[in-house]
Design an enzyme around this catalytic site. Structure first.
Site, PDB file in Angstrom:
ATOM      1  N   ILE A   1       0.843  -1.205   0.000  1.00  0.00           N
ATOM      2  CA  ILE A   1       0.000   0.000   0.000  1.00  0.00           C
ATOM      3  C   ILE A   1       0.877   1.254   0.000  1.00  0.00           C
ATOM      4  O   ILE A   1       0.423   2.321   0.360  1.00  0.00           O
ATOM      5  CB  ILE A   1      -0.966   0.019   1.210  1.00  0.00           C
ATOM      6  CG1 ILE A   1      -0.197  -0.105   2.533  1.00  0.00           C
ATOM      7  CG2 ILE A   1      -2.011  -1.078   1.087  1.00  0.00           C
ATOM      8  CD1 ILE A   1      -1.061   0.095   3.764  1.00  0.00           C
ATOM      9  N   SER A   2       2.139   1.102  -0.406  1.00  0.00           N
ATOM     10  CA  SER A   2       3.064   2.242  -0.387  1.00  0.00           C
ATOM     11  C   SER A   2       3.259   2.812  -1.788  1.00  0.00           C
ATOM     12  O   SER A   2       2.502   3.678  -2.227  1.00  0.00           O
ATOM     13  CB  SER A   2       4.396   1.840   0.251  1.00  0.00           C
ATOM     14  OG  SER A   2       4.970   0.725  -0.418  1.00  0.00           O
ATOM     15  N   ARG A   3       4.240   2.329  -2.511  1.00  0.00           N
ATOM     16  CA  ARG A   3       4.508   2.718  -3.884  1.00  0.00           C
ATOM     17  C   ARG A   3       4.959   1.503  -4.667  1.00  0.00           C
ATOM     18  O   ARG A   3       5.634   0.618  -4.139  1.00  0.00           O
ATOM     19  CB  ARG A   3       5.599   3.807  -3.950  1.00  0.00           C
ATOM     20  CG  ARG A   3       5.131   5.201  -3.559  1.00  0.00           C
ATOM     21  CD  ARG A   3       4.170   5.763  -4.589  1.00  0.00           C
ATOM     22  NE  ARG A   3       3.795   7.143  -4.339  1.00  0.00           N
ATOM     23  CZ  ARG A   3       2.749   7.531  -3.631  1.00  0.00           C
ATOM     24  NH1 ARG A   3       1.956   6.616  -3.085  1.00  0.00           N
ATOM     25  NH2 ARG A   3       2.467   8.813  -3.478  1.00  0.00           N
TER      26      ARG A   3
ATOM     27  N   GLU B   1       1.312   2.892 -13.333  1.00  0.00           N
ATOM     28  CA  GLU B   1      -0.112   2.815 -13.022  1.00  0.00           C
ATOM     29  C   GLU B   1      -0.908   3.510 -14.127  1.00  0.00           C
ATOM     30  O   GLU B   1      -0.675   4.700 -14.360  1.00  0.00           O
ATOM     31  CB  GLU B   1      -0.412   3.468 -11.667  1.00  0.00           C
ATOM     32  CG  GLU B   1       0.165   2.716 -10.498  1.00  0.00           C
ATOM     33  CD  GLU B   1      -0.043   3.408  -9.172  1.00  0.00           C
ATOM     34  OE1 GLU B   1       0.276   2.800  -8.134  1.00  0.00           O
ATOM     35  OE2 GLU B   1      -0.496   4.579  -9.171  1.00  0.00           O
TER      36      GLU B   1
ATOM     37  N   SER C   1      -6.609   6.158  -0.436  1.00  0.00           N
ATOM     38  CA  SER C   1      -7.217   7.341   0.194  1.00  0.00           C
ATOM     39  C   SER C   1      -8.472   7.802  -0.528  1.00  0.00           C
ATOM     40  O   SER C   1      -8.970   8.897  -0.268  1.00  0.00           O
ATOM     41  CB  SER C   1      -6.209   8.499   0.224  1.00  0.00           C
ATOM     42  OG  SER C   1      -5.925   8.943  -1.093  1.00  0.00           O
TER      43      SER C   1
ATOM     44  N   HIS D   1      -4.850   1.983  -6.961  1.00  0.00           N
ATOM     45  CA  HIS D   1      -4.280   3.015  -6.082  1.00  0.00           C
ATOM     46  C   HIS D   1      -5.399   3.854  -5.457  1.00  0.00           C
ATOM     47  O   HIS D   1      -5.470   5.074  -5.647  1.00  0.00           O
ATOM     48  CB  HIS D   1      -3.309   3.906  -6.847  1.00  0.00           C
ATOM     49  CG  HIS D   1      -2.332   4.616  -5.946  1.00  0.00           C
ATOM     50  ND1 HIS D   1      -1.101   5.045  -6.377  1.00  0.00           N
ATOM     51  CD2 HIS D   1      -2.407   4.976  -4.641  1.00  0.00           C
ATOM     52  CE1 HIS D   1      -0.458   5.637  -5.384  1.00  0.00           C
ATOM     53  NE2 HIS D   1      -1.239   5.607  -4.312  1.00  0.00           N
ATOM     54  N   ILE D   2      -6.227   3.195  -4.664  1.00  0.00           N
ATOM     55  CA  ILE D   2      -7.400   3.849  -4.083  1.00  0.00           C
ATOM     56  C   ILE D   2      -7.336   3.895  -2.556  1.00  0.00           C
ATOM     57  O   ILE D   2      -8.366   4.002  -1.890  1.00  0.00           O
ATOM     58  CB  ILE D   2      -8.697   3.149  -4.535  1.00  0.00           C
ATOM     59  CG1 ILE D   2      -8.643   1.636  -4.243  1.00  0.00           C
ATOM     60  CG2 ILE D   2      -8.956   3.410  -6.004  1.00  0.00           C
ATOM     61  CD1 ILE D   2      -9.945   0.910  -4.539  1.00  0.00           C
TER      62      ILE D   2
END
Length: 426
Positions: A341-343, A372, A394, A391-392
């Site tokens: 969940i980082s990069r 991405e 947040s 990449h959701i």
């Protein structure tokens, strides 16, 4: 990845409180912070939008597209020499900003409005209570007038792109407010060389991102995506009794990067009765460890060898680039799952594909990849033991609203000489 204490930013809005009805207080922030940081400051929302005086920039009316409304569709914005908007620099419902009494609202550069990567349409009205928003299209068409006007950049979805050419053209730029935690898309040395300050919004996104980490862990362990596909497939005639997943309860979770997000994941994992290991640049204090039952691993190898689930929650830096590669994957249990969940660049994706294909590890659950989105023929998209989300971490309405409010707060502080919430020291 820090655990700094929360301190309140001195309020400069007391004079306005008596003029409006009571409102709900949002979390307060700390002053200057480094990359690990301290919590952000969200402020009270204002009342009715003030009516502007004579507008010097034409209404934005362009149709939607890759960047939505980029400026007027009827040609360049018309600006008379020396003409200025007449609104005053008073944040509605917040009082007049110190040092800006009687002045016009600050000019702030954005990329565009709406579309795939623009500022959200439903954020614009609130933003325009505090700033004159100037899109890149408007800026490029009116550079002569706007070049000395713009004092801040509101960076949403990594846009507008900030390079030396742009910095050279904005002599009065004071601050860049970046949405989200990651700043790997910015040249920090370049910003520093121009004396421009930087702020981001790490603590606004921490709760939702931690939730996402747990969601991925649950989805992978209980094979939810595969189960859904089986349940809706027109070819399914029965549900096999031996179709099984894994339990979280009693399993060992290894968290790489026990900052704010990592710690919130640990809090959630404790409720699932998981054993928690963590690796971090600095060991947390005994009280914090005890609260979640976490055990510190000074060496990442020890964590990898013992964990059933390895969750990555680190900033992308030169030190964490491809932190998890072939060697690290081979240290993990063959029954282990990797959660990122980082990069995307924290993981060597080629090594990950090989490890998943050869059952070096059992599965992976990724909210981030590189690039991405992945190319549509990428092997990760074809593996049944992989879950990928876009990449959701947040991506909730509440959090994106708070991010916007925190960015406003940082810009206001940066333009008035106050401590900047979540300033990143360059």
């Amino acid at each position: 990845m820090g655990g700094d204490l929360v301190r309140s930013l001195p309020s400069f809005r007391a004079g306005a409180r008596a003029l409006r009805p009571p409102v709900r207080l949002l979390p307060v922030s700390s002053p200057t912070r480094r990359l690990g940081g301290t919590p952000v400051h969200a402020f009270r929302q204002g009342s009715a939008r003030p009516k502007p005086g004579k507008a010097s920039i034409a209404p934005r009316s362009g149709g939607p597209g890759a960047c939505g409304r980029e400026g007027g569709s009827a040609g360049p914005v018309k600006l008379a020499a020396g003409e200025q908007r007449s609104r005053v620099a008073a944040a509605p419902g917040l009082g007049v900003l110190p040092g800006m009494e009687g002045q016009e609202l600050p000019y702030v550069l954005i990329d565009c409005i709406g579309g795939k990567h623009g500022v959200y349409e439903d954020h614009v009205e609130f933003l325009e209570k505090h700033f004159h928003l100037i899109t890149m299209k408007e800026y490029l068409e009116n550079k002569k007038f706007l070049t000395e006007k713009i004092r801040a950049i509101y960076m949403w979805y990594h846009k507008p792109v900030i390079n030396e050419e742009l910095l050279q053209s904005l002599p009065n730029l004071k601050i860049v407010a970046n949405s989200g935690v990651g700043i790997d898309h910015l040249d920090l040395k370049l910003l520093s060389s121009y004396g421009v300050k930087l702020a981001n919004t790490p603590f606004t996104v921490s709760t939702d991102t931690a939730d996402m980490g747990m969601a991925l862990m649950l989805a992978s362990s209980r094979r939810l995506v595969e189960g859904y596909q089986m349940a809706v497939s027109p070819d399914t005639e029965y549900f096999p009794a031996d179709w099984l997943g894994d339990e979280l309860s009693g399993a060992t979770l290894g968290i790489v990067g026990m900052g704010t997000i990592g710690y919130k994941v640990a809090e959630r994992a404790k409720a699932f009765e998981m054993k928690i290991l963590y690796h971090n640049r600095n060991q947390r204090n005994k009280e914090e460890e005890s609260a979640v039952g976490a055990i510190y691993c000074k060496k990442i190898d020890d964590l990898l060898q013992q964990s059933d689930f390895v969750l990555l929650s680190v900033n992308l830096t030169p030190q964490t680039h491809k932190l998890i590669g072939k060697r690290e994957l081979e240290l993990m249990k063959p029954t282990a799952t990797l959660i990122n969940i980082s990069r995307g660049l924290v993981v060597d994706q080629d090594a990950l594909v090989e490890a998943l294909q050869n059952k070096v590890i059992k599965a992976a659950a990724l909210d981030v990849t590189y690039p991405e989105p992945l190319p549509r023929d990428h092997p990760l998209l074809k593996l049944k033991n992989v879950i990928i989300t876009p990449h959701i971490g947040s991506a909730t309405k509440k959090t994106r609203r708070l991010m916007m409010e925190n960015m406003i707060e940082s810009i206001q502080a940066g333009l008035t000489g106050l401590p900047i919430p979540n300033e990143v020291i360059l």
